[in-house]
Design a protein around this motif. Structure first.
Motif, PDB file in Angstrom:
ATOM      1  N   MET A   1       0.596  -1.258   0.689  1.00  0.00           N
ATOM      2  CA  MET A   1       0.249  -0.557   0.279  1.00  0.00           C
ATOM      3  C   MET A   1       0.741   0.924   0.393  1.00  0.00           C
ATOM      4  O   MET A   1       0.571   2.452  -0.445  1.00  0.00           O
ATOM      5  CB  MET A   1      -1.339   0.004   1.227  1.00  0.00           C
ATOM      6  N   HIS A   2       2.352   0.942   0.759  1.00  0.00           N
ATOM      7  CA  HIS A   2       3.116   2.204   0.699  1.00  0.00           C
ATOM      8  C   HIS A   2       3.631   2.923  -0.496  1.00  0.00           C
ATOM      9  O   HIS A   2       3.854   3.533  -1.150  1.00  0.00           O
ATOM     10  CB  HIS A   2       3.548   1.804   2.484  1.00  0.00           C
ATOM     11  N   ALA A   3       3.763   1.541  -1.253  1.00  0.00           N
ATOM     12  CA  ALA A   3       4.317   1.574  -2.757  1.00  0.00           C
ATOM     13  C   ALA A   3       3.325   1.666  -3.738  1.00  0.00           C
ATOM     14  O   ALA A   3       3.864   2.618  -4.457  1.00  0.00           O
ATOM     15  CB  ALA A   3       4.900   0.048  -3.186  1.00  0.00           C
ATOM     16  N   LEU A   4       2.240   1.681  -3.912  1.00  0.00           N
ATOM     17  CA  LEU A   4       1.442   2.332  -4.779  1.00  0.00           C
ATOM     18  C   LEU A   4       1.156   3.729  -3.747  1.00  0.00           C
ATOM     19  O   LEU A   4       0.807   4.142  -5.377  1.00  0.00           O
ATOM     20  CB  LEU A   4      -0.006   2.066  -4.038  1.00  0.00           C
ATOM     21  N   GLY A   5       1.134   4.043  -2.732  1.00  0.00           N
ATOM     22  CA  GLY A   5       0.755   5.390  -2.591  1.00  0.00           C
ATOM     23  C   GLY A   5      -0.036   6.222  -3.064  1.00  0.00           C
ATOM     24  O   GLY A   5      -1.204   5.905  -3.140  1.00  0.00           O
ATOM     25  N   ASN A   6      -0.119   7.702  -3.812  1.00  0.00           N
ATOM     26  CA  ASN A   6      -1.007   8.507  -4.412  1.00  0.00           C
ATOM     27  C   ASN A   6      -1.868   7.756  -5.384  1.00  0.00           C
ATOM     28  O   ASN A   6      -2.580   7.770  -6.042  1.00  0.00           O
ATOM     29  CB  ASN A   6      -1.142   9.682  -4.322  1.00  0.00           C
ATOM     30  N   ARG A   7      -1.067   6.439  -5.781  1.00  0.00           N
ATOM     31  CA  ARG A   7      -1.173   5.782  -6.762  1.00  0.00           C
ATOM     32  C   ARG A   7      -2.663   5.202  -6.926  1.00  0.00           C
ATOM     33  O   ARG A   7      -3.532   4.816  -7.900  1.00  0.00           O
ATOM     34  CB  ARG A   7      -0.336   5.087  -7.424  1.00  0.00           C
ATOM     35  N   ILE A   8      -3.060   5.018  -5.622  1.00  0.00           N
ATOM     36  CA  ILE A   8      -4.240   3.621  -5.447  1.00  0.00           C
ATOM     37  C   ILE A   8      -5.559   5.295  -5.556  1.00  0.00           C
ATOM     38  O   ILE A   8      -6.533   5.113  -6.148  1.00  0.00           O
ATOM     39  CB  ILE A   8      -4.287   3.940  -3.318  1.00  0.00           C
TER      40      ILE A   8
END
Lengths: 235, 235
Positions: free
Chosen positions: A141-148
């Motif tokens: 989830m951190h790696a996705l970051g704002n990409r979510i």
DNA sequence: TTGACAGGTGTACATCGTACACCTACCGTG
DNA sequence: CACGGTAGGTGTACGATGTACACCTGTCAA
């Protein structure tokens, strides 16, 4: 009398009406056009009236963002974790593209409203359901970051609101020469992105492609870790 | 006379002095504390004096960001592309952590100053030198996004400036119960991140680990693509 | 000696968020 | 029916901000 007998001289205010009006205004004129005063005027009401429905401007912005999040498609079922996450994020992207101001609004606020938390929770649930450990879920989830939220910081964007006079042809030529010297690699990239047609660089990026490229790269990476049995960080 | 004979009653203003003072002030009191008036006062000067050195507040902010970028370590040599990019990005991160306001400032501006372009160009050069096609370089730069500046949008951050009264023990208990019901997966993640100690969630994330986790995931993905001979997108 | 110019000043204005006191129409309760 | 509380809208006012514009002043080259 004419006035008095009019059934509803003005639709009554409500938090929802305030927020929806604000969203419509921002859609039309950008987030910069949102002021308590302007919004009140549009609603035919005195500025302070809004404060009976939202605590302050920050809460207004949070509420607007919530409305956008509520436009996200509900999770489709019958998909594995990867397709599920992918489709949810791309749905988020569609909503955010419908409301271009939302990107900036989301970036600048950190309020975790129930709506925000609900979305994050359900995304996290998708990973957990796909066999990701809680630790790994946290990291991805951190790696996705704002990409979510369906957007990437758009590195190569046009600068916002640059309304200087367009340079003359020779100025342009001179700038291009200097640019080529100082930033050869950026030039090369730009040429690649636009297939050699540099008129309107920046608009040349296919943002949708870039978004999916990065998203899939990340999802593939996640999949690989999960298959390898990555559970929690050592130490 | 006493006054006249003082050698320099006030150090003369200069663009550089203005910018450095602004950076110091933002370091100490946050980006929100930067106003033309406040800054002028700190410099012992009338607000309008600043406008002889910076065009307006936006340019001031851009200049401040440039100063941070100038703190990035110069590229080390003798490294392959991967180690090179990794170390440069981590160096950027160290600088940005030294100036916590910089994250927000970078996110909200899109001006491509020469300093910004220079950094991006040299990063792109690292990929090109590592055998990446111009196309692939373009895509991977997009995929890195703001991570090139050394930060990720910190999804699980503390909300900024939440100065409500701390809730009583029972309120806290009730909130925790409701939270657990509504957001079970987030709770799970938080437990994992903090090894079960939830006091001060949010502060529980090891941001440095998360950053490197995502960075390496991306870099590994890039490497794989490059090795596979990915050159440009089909079609 | 002069005059241009870089750099600092002072005043003024529009715009913003919002605190605070007030008014008013309604509605449930006695 | 009377009444009092309350939700919702009003009006005024304050302090902060960015910055336009006209002005002054000291320095230095011609």
């Amino acid at each position: 009398m004419a006035e008095q007998s009019e059934p509803t001289r003005r639709a009554p205010l409500s938090r929802d009406r305030v927020l929806r009006t604000a969203v419509a205004r921002a859609d039309a004129a950008g987030i910069g056009s949102i002021s308590m005063r302007g919004l009140a005027q549009e609603l035919g009401v005195v500025p302070m009236a809004l404060y009976k429905h939202v605590a302050n401007k920050d809460e207004l912005l949070d509420g607007m963002v919530d409305l956008v999040i509520e436009e996200f498609d509900p999770p489709a079922d019958g998909l594995d974790w990867k397709a599920g996450v992918r489709s949810r994020v791309l749905s988020a992207r569609r909503a955010v593209l419908r409301h271009p101001w939302a990107r900036l609004a989301i970036e600048s606020r950190t309020r975790r409203t129930p709506t925000v938390l609900g979305y994050m929770d359900s995304l996290a649930g998708a990973f957990r359901g796909g066999g990701f450990s809680a630790h790994l879920t946290h990291h991805v989830m951190h790696a996705l970051g704002n990409r979510i939220w369906g957007f990437t910081p758009e590195l190569f964007d046009e600068p916002r609101g640059d309304d200087a006079l367009p340079p003359t042809a020779e100025e342009q030529e001179a700038m291009a020469r200097e640019f080529a010297q100082r930033y050869p690699h950026i030039l090369e990239i730009a040429m690649a992105a636009t297939d050699g047609d540099l008129s309107g660089v920046g608009g040349g990026c296919d943002e949708q492609f870039e978004f999916e490229f990065a998203l899939d790269l990340l999802l593939d990476g996640f999949e690989r870790l999960q298959r390898q049995g990555w559970v929690r960080r050592p130490g």
